[in-house]
Enzyme design. Structure first.
Site, PDB file in Angstrom:
ATOM      1  N   GLU A 155       0.846  -1.191   0.000  1.00  0.00           N
ATOM      2  CA  GLU A 155       0.000   0.000   0.000  1.00  0.00           C
ATOM      3  C   GLU A 155       0.883   1.242   0.000  1.00  0.00           C
ATOM      4  O   GLU A 155       1.901   1.299   0.710  1.00  0.00           O
ATOM      5  CB  GLU A 155      -0.887  -0.034   1.248  1.00  0.00           C
ATOM      6  CG  GLU A 155      -2.302   0.407   1.019  1.00  0.00           C
ATOM      7  CD  GLU A 155      -3.085  -0.466   0.047  1.00  0.00           C
ATOM      8  OE1 GLU A 155      -3.126  -0.124  -1.147  1.00  0.00           O
ATOM      9  OE2 GLU A 155      -3.653  -1.483   0.478  1.00  0.00           O
ATOM     10  N   ASP A 191       3.020   2.281  -4.806  1.00  0.00           N
ATOM     11  CA  ASP A 191       3.018   2.404  -6.282  1.00  0.00           C
ATOM     12  C   ASP A 191       3.613   3.727  -6.747  1.00  0.00           C
ATOM     13  O   ASP A 191       4.414   3.763  -7.674  1.00  0.00           O
ATOM     14  CB  ASP A 191       1.618   2.144  -6.883  1.00  0.00           C
ATOM     15  CG  ASP A 191       0.506   3.061  -6.405  1.00  0.00           C
ATOM     16  OD1 ASP A 191       0.708   3.832  -5.444  1.00  0.00           O
ATOM     17  OD2 ASP A 191      -0.593   3.002  -7.003  1.00  0.00           O
ATOM     18  N   ALA A 222     -15.188   2.835  -1.048  1.00  0.00           N
ATOM     19  CA  ALA A 222     -14.870   1.651  -0.248  1.00  0.00           C
ATOM     20  C   ALA A 222     -13.409   1.225  -0.416  1.00  0.00           C
ATOM     21  O   ALA A 222     -12.996   0.205   0.129  1.00  0.00           O
ATOM     22  CB  ALA A 222     -15.804   0.500  -0.632  1.00  0.00           C
ATOM     23  N   GLY A 223     -12.650   1.981  -1.178  1.00  0.00           N
ATOM     24  CA  GLY A 223     -11.242   1.626  -1.402  1.00  0.00           C
ATOM     25  C   GLY A 223     -11.101   0.480  -2.388  1.00  0.00           C
ATOM     26  O   GLY A 223     -10.100  -0.226  -2.400  1.00  0.00           O
ATOM     27  N   LEU A 224     -12.106   0.303  -3.251  1.00  0.00           N
ATOM     28  CA  LEU A 224     -12.070  -0.793  -4.237  1.00  0.00           C
ATOM     29  C   LEU A 224     -11.897  -0.264  -5.656  1.00  0.00           C
ATOM     30  O   LEU A 224     -12.116  -0.978  -6.628  1.00  0.00           O
ATOM     31  CB  LEU A 224     -13.353  -1.628  -4.142  1.00  0.00           C
ATOM     32  CG  LEU A 224     -13.612  -2.263  -2.771  1.00  0.00           C
ATOM     33  CD1 LEU A 224     -14.957  -2.983  -2.756  1.00  0.00           C
ATOM     34  CD2 LEU A 224     -12.511  -3.256  -2.426  1.00  0.00           C
ATOM     35  N   SER A 225     -11.513   0.998  -5.753  1.00  0.00           N
ATOM     36  CA  SER A 225     -11.174   1.608  -7.048  1.00  0.00           C
ATOM     37  C   SER A 225     -12.323   1.689  -8.025  1.00  0.00           C
ATOM     38  O   SER A 225     -12.194   1.326  -9.195  1.00  0.00           O
ATOM     39  CB  SER A 225     -10.017   0.863  -7.708  1.00  0.00           C
ATOM     40  OG  SER A 225      -8.898   1.039  -6.960  1.00  0.00           O
ATOM     41  N   GLU A 236      -7.226  10.635 -13.800  1.00  0.00           N
ATOM     42  CA  GLU A 236      -7.477  10.776 -12.347  1.00  0.00           C
ATOM     43  C   GLU A 236      -6.671  11.956 -11.784  1.00  0.00           C
ATOM     44  O   GLU A 236      -7.146  12.706 -10.939  1.00  0.00           O
ATOM     45  CB  GLU A 236      -7.103   9.463 -11.657  1.00  0.00           C
ATOM     46  CG  GLU A 236      -7.267   9.446 -10.160  1.00  0.00           C
ATOM     47  CD  GLU A 236      -8.684   9.098  -9.692  1.00  0.00           C
ATOM     48  OE1 GLU A 236      -9.383   8.361 -10.394  1.00  0.00           O
ATOM     49  OE2 GLU A 236      -9.065   9.594  -8.621  1.00  0.00           O
ATOM     50  N   ASP A 280      -4.206   0.928  -9.384  1.00  0.00           N
ATOM     51  CA  ASP A 280      -5.630   0.637  -9.557  1.00  0.00           C
ATOM     52  C   ASP A 280      -5.975   0.449 -11.027  1.00  0.00           C
ATOM     53  O   ASP A 280      -6.683  -0.497 -11.403  1.00  0.00           O
ATOM     54  CB  ASP A 280      -6.486   1.775  -8.973  1.00  0.00           C
ATOM     55  CG  ASP A 280      -6.218   1.968  -7.488  1.00  0.00           C
ATOM     56  OD1 ASP A 280      -5.492   1.146  -6.902  1.00  0.00           O
ATOM     57  OD2 ASP A 280      -6.728   2.942  -6.925  1.00  0.00           O
TER      58      ASP A 280
HETATM   59  C1  GAF Z   1      -5.256   4.638  -4.014  1.00  0.00           C
HETATM   60  C2  GAF Z   1      -4.449   5.038  -5.246  1.00  0.00           C
HETATM   61  F1  GAF Z   1      -5.274   5.290  -6.296  1.00  0.00           F
HETATM   62  C3  GAF Z   1      -3.419   3.974  -5.622  1.00  0.00           C
HETATM   63  O1  GAF Z   1      -2.611   4.440  -6.676  1.00  0.00           O
HETATM   64  C4  GAF Z   1      -2.567   3.590  -4.413  1.00  0.00           C
HETATM   65  O2  GAF Z   1      -1.586   4.563  -4.155  1.00  0.00           O
HETATM   66  C5  GAF Z   1      -3.431   3.321  -3.181  1.00  0.00           C
HETATM   67  O3  GAF Z   1      -4.359   4.366  -2.939  1.00  0.00           O
HETATM   68  C6  GAF Z   1      -2.603   3.140  -1.948  1.00  0.00           C
HETATM   69  O4  GAF Z   1      -1.816   2.013  -2.084  1.00  0.00           O
HETATM   70  O5  GAF Z   1      -6.036   3.517  -4.298  1.00  0.00           O
END
Ligand code: GAF
Length: 384
Positions: free
Chosen positions: A29, A32, A117-120, A154, A166
């Site tokens: 996490e 990236d 929800a943190g699921l992109s 984004e 993501d």
């Molecule tokens: C979000 C970001 F969009 C990802 O690129 C990543 O940095 C993540 O947070 C954290 O790991 O989902």
């Protein structure tokens, strides 16, 4: 069905229909955008779009979940703070800036990736839009560029300086696999995500990460600041990917920058170890790394929140839970949990009851099933 709705709204048939998945992240996490390593997998919740060409320069959009139409012209595309149109127009804007020839179009957007929800959910929509426009206007964009264009969309329209994880997971996802992605080279390995006797369960705090984008961009800057401090002494350090703990000890004097950077350096190591554990079928070893990842996100990177910490602590010593941690950008959203099959329902009912009593909010959950990446629903997928 989306095609039927399209027909009703625009009075014409859709020519292309695309889905692109949301993602989970097993571990890795906030690595990236530091050119490090991540281990996401695409899931069977999708952003969904259908499109057709128009004979003018108008972009006509309809969002099913908002029951709202929006029109603009190609010449007048611009971001609007907080609006759903950003995830679509941001992509169109990137295509135009890269000299891809697009004309006016009708587009309907829907999706079942839970928002916040943190699921992109945003990456799922961006990648679906990008591939749909690629197919509609025969642009021949590569998979890599679909991910990169969607990432830049984004950055420029919603304004979150996200990394590539993501969008990459959404485009390249493969059922039953996680992707070990090197975010510097974009080389990746498909790692079988088969957790014999266990399930991946997502627990949604139902806390929307409203602070996330500002804090997210601030974390990025703090990481860059750490790199700058080290680069003053070690010239070939280009990102935290190249940094060791001993470099941090020597050159990073600011305590806040130090703990942010240290988390990232250690999280990268955890991704390599997690893949080893997965390949060895050592699920408790993988789970232990996930708990450590959470601790770092909570105490060093400081992107967790009370509800996320509560959920992780509630399962930490439970023998049927191999591992758990917050997932995604932070400040809300879901925890990812690896839970032994057979006892999941009992655990969920106790957790839900306690969570609701203590937090005064509902706990929702999803069993994560992996899925393939971006593809057409209505014809041959030519994504390569
Ligand atoms: C979000 C970001 F969009 C990802 O690129 C990543 O940095 C993540 O947070 C954290 O790991 O989902």
């Amino acid at each position: 069905m989306l095609k039927d709705q399209f027909n009703r709204i625009f009075g014409t048939n859709a020519s292309v229909e695309v889905v692109s998945p949301g993602r989970i992240n097993v571990i890795g996490e906030h690595t990236d955008y530091n050119e490090g390593f991540v281990l996401p997998a695409a899931i069977d919740k999708h952003g969904h779009v259908a499109v057709s060409k128009r004979n003018d320069d108008i972009i006509s959009l309809f969002a099913v979940e908002f029951n709202e139409k929006f029109e603009t012209s190609i010449q007048e595309i611009r971001p609007i703070e907080g609006k759903w149109t950003n995830y679509i127009l941001g992509v169109a804007d990137q295509l135009i800036k890269r000299n891809y020839k697009i004309g006016g179009f009708n587009l309907i957007v829907s999706g079942d990736v839970p928002v916040g929800a943190g699921l992109s959910s945003s990456a799922a929509i961006e990648c679906a839009v990008c591939y749909a426009l690629d197919q509609l206007f025969e642009l021949k964009i590569s998979k890599f560029d679909i991910a990169k264009i969607s990432q830049l969309a984004e950055h420029t329209f919603p304004g979150v300086q996200c990394g590539i994880m993501d969008q990459f997971a959404s485009v390249f996802g493969r059922k039953d696999h996680a992707l070990k992605l090197d975010c510097r080279s974009l080389q990746y390995e498909e790692v079988p995500l088969i957790l014999e006797g266990y399930h991946i369960v997502l627990l949604n705090t139902n806390v929307k990460h409203s602070l996330a984008s500002t804090a997210y961009n601030e974390r990025r800057q703090q990481c860059s600041e750490g790199v700058r401090m080290i680069r003053a002494h070690v010239r070939d350090v280009l990102s935290l990917r190249d940094v060791t703990v001993s470099m941090l000890d020597k050159f990073v004097t600011d305590p806040v920058i130090y703990k942010r950077c240290r988390f990232v350096v250690e999280e990268n190591e955890r991704v390599h170890k997690a893949v080893e554990q997965m390949k060895a079928g050592n699920i408790s070893g993988l789970g232990e790394l996930m708990f450590r990842s959470h601790d770092g996100l909570q105490k060093e990177y400081e992107v967790s929140c009370h509800e996320l910490d509560w959920l992780v602590d509630a399962v930490r010593d439970n023998p049927i839970v191999a591992g758990a941690r917050m997932m995604g950008g932070g400040f809300g959203g879901c925890t990812i949990n690896i839970i032994r099959e057979g006892k999941i329902d009992d655990l969920l009912s106790i957790l839900s009851e306690n969570y609701e009593r203590v937090m005064g909010k509902k706990l929702t959950h999803y069993l994560a099933e992996t899925a393939d990446g971006t593809h057409r629903l209505d014809g041959p997928s030519t994504l390569s």
